[in-house]
Write a protein that holds these residues in place. Structure first.
Motif, short mmCIF file in Angstrom:
data_model
loop_
_atom_site.label_atom_id
_atom_site.label_comp_id
_atom_site.label_asym_id
_atom_site.label_seq_id
_atom_site.Cartn_x
_atom_site.Cartn_y
_atom_site.Cartn_z
N ARG A 132 0.25 3.11 16.42
CA ARG A 132 -0.17 1.64 17.11
C ARG A 132 -0.94 0.80 16.13
NH1 ARG A 132 -5.26 0.36 19.68
NH2 ARG A 132 -5.97 2.51 18.74
N HIS A 133 -0.20 -0.35 16.21
CA HIS A 133 -0.87 -1.55 15.21
C HIS A 133 -0.40 -1.39 13.75
CE1 HIS A 133 -2.72 -3.23 18.76
NE2 HIS A 133 -3.51 -2.41 18.77
N LEU A 134 0.36 -0.20 13.27
CA LEU A 134 0.56 0.14 12.11
C LEU A 134 1.26 -1.46 11.09
CD1 LEU A 134 0.40 2.06 9.50
CD2 LEU A 134 2.86 2.88 10.49
N ARG A 135 0.81 -1.49 10.24
CA ARG A 135 1.53 -2.73 9.20
C ARG A 135 1.67 -2.10 7.75
NH1 ARG A 135 2.29 -3.89 13.60
NH2 ARG A 135 2.06 -5.93 14.57
N VAL A 136 2.81 -2.24 7.10
CA VAL A 136 3.25 -1.75 6.02
C VAL A 136 3.88 -3.00 5.24
CG1 VAL A 136 3.15 0.56 6.80
CG2 VAL A 136 5.41 -0.86 6.72
N GLN A 137 4.06 -2.88 3.84
CA GLN A 137 4.82 -4.01 3.08
C GLN A 137 6.19 -3.48 2.69
OE1 GLN A 137 3.35 -6.74 3.01
NE2 GLN A 137 1.79 -5.92 4.13
N SER A 138 6.84 -2.37 3.17
CA SER A 138 7.89 -1.75 2.76
C SER A 138 8.20 -0.60 3.32
CB SER A 138 8.00 -1.64 1.24
OG SER A 138 7.25 -0.59 0.88
N LYS A 139 9.63 -0.20 3.57
CA LYS A 139 10.16 0.91 4.15
C LYS A 139 9.44 2.00 3.24
CE LYS A 139 14.30 1.52 5.45
NZ LYS A 139 15.80 1.48 5.41
N GLU A 140 9.45 2.08 1.97
CA GLU A 140 8.80 3.10 1.23
C GLU A 140 7.34 3.37 1.67
OE1 GLU A 140 10.48 0.54 0.23
OE2 GLU A 140 12.31 1.73 -0.34
#
Length: 377
Positions: free
Chosen positions: A338-346
């Motif tokens: 929930r609401h997770l944000r990342v800068q890449s698939k890695e």
């Protein structure tokens, strides 16, 4: 012209007490209080004209009340007689026709709409009422249609979903799954119990986990000004990943593998991981669904290389709710993703693997309860 003869009404002490109670009530209807006062003043010996003057009402109103009390009694005099009311405009046949139209889809009548709205249905009814032999419905309003549908508990503007049972062996397969959970329960209650298989797992894939990133950094809460984290509306999609996960039903430990795709190759790699994890000679029983990768030629070929190592227990079609791992995925979605944000698939892969590590620090076995009594028979 002679004077109008006064109407005499006999009022007992019991009735007087009841009338006083009604006249002093703050919750009674105004007309009942007014008629109770008429009868109380009449009991004091006042005439109809005097009563009308005291209560500021008409003499005929006083006369009608006294006449009703004389003929039907005190209690009846306080209320109105039931009236027949205005004759209904809609005939029973017209109501039946309206309901039959409401229970059809507009597209089946030549329209583009999938479902009715009240306004659209009312327009159709008014337009076709005469030709269908129901002139009483030719001027019907949307409000009347809404009341008719509500009275019959029909909601043609809504859709509720159901699951069609497409597996003729649903009950038999469900019992097989419940037997596994029953053995887990017995083992957890009595460590001396020996189950049919040494290891029992619940397995499934969670595909399409999105790697979504923000274009601007999140802003932290500011006491007294901004109670929540603030996030820019624009985002970036970096792709998706799949989580292949198996839960040990006796220990609660979750084994996972984060992959780009979940084909037969990846499923076989997961089986090899399980084969390396558990001691040789232990029989591993896995509850899983009917995904093509689980029954493919490649998977069957691998299973032949490790005879008696794995046993698959398939859930019935549309029976994914019988698989415990689905509860884990649900909790994961509601809490971690929930609401997770990342800068890449890695980064997403690293975060998922970290989540599994945190879960496994304090694993809790999921104890299935539904249907175990019937499965034990």
């Amino acid at each position: 012209m002679g004077r109008t003869r006064e109407i005499e009404v006999e009022i007992t002490e019991e009735n007087l007490s009841y009338l006083r109670q009604v006249s002093q009530s703050r919750t009674e209807q105004v007309r009942r209080v007014e008629r109770a006062n008429i009868l109380l003043l009449h009991a004091k010996g006042l005439g109809s004209t005097t009563i009308a003057r005291e209560l500021k009402i008409s003499v005929p109103a006083v006369t009608r009340c006294l006449q009703k009390a004389k003929e039907f009694g005190i209690h009846v005099a306080l209320d109105d007689f039931k009236r027949s009311g205005k004759p209904p405009r809609l005939t029973p046949e017209a109501k039946t026709w309206i309901l039959s139209v409401a229970c059809q889809k507009p597209k089946d009548l030549g329209f583009s709409y999938e479902l009715w709205t009240v306004r659209f249905l009312a327009e159709y009814i008014r337009k076709h009422a005469e030709e269908q032999g129901h002139p009483s419905a030719s001027h019907i309003s949307g409000g009347t249609i809404s009341k008719l549908l509500k009275a019959q508990q029909v909601q043609p503007h809504k859709v509720t979903y159901y699951v069609e049972r497409r597996d003729p062996d649903f009950d038999a397969k469900m019992v097989q799954v419940l037997h596994v959970y029953q053995q887990v329960e017995w083992k957890l209650e009595n460590n001396d119990f020996v189950p049919l298989c040494d290891v029992m797992l619940s397995y499934d894939e969670k595909p399409g986990i999105q790697a979504i990133g923000t274009k601007s950094p999140d802003l932290p809460p500011v006491p007294g000004q901004h109670p929540t984290f603030s996030r820019d509306y624009e985002y970036v999609r970096h792709g998706t990943l799949s989580l292949m996960a198996g839960m040990d039903l006796l220990t609660g430990e979750v084994m996972g593998s984060v992959v780009d795709r979940h084909r037969s190759k990846e499923f076989i790699d997961f089986l090899k991981m399980l084969d390396n994890k558990y001691a040789p000679g232990l029989r591993i029983q896995i509850i899983l669904d009917n995904h093509s990768a689980h029954t493919s030629k490649e998977t069957r070929a691998y299973l032949e290389t490790v005879p008696n190592r794995f046993e698959f227990v398939f859930t019935p079609k549309h029976g994914s709710w019988l698989n415990v791992i689905e509860s884990f995925f649900s909790k994961m979605t509601r809490s971690f993703l929930r609401h997770l944000r990342v800068q890449s698939k890695e980064e997403l892969k690293e975060r998922i693997e970290q989540y599994l590590k945190e879960i496994n620090e304090n694993p809790v076995p999921f104890r299935w309860k539904y249907g175990l009594e019937s499965a034990a028979r």
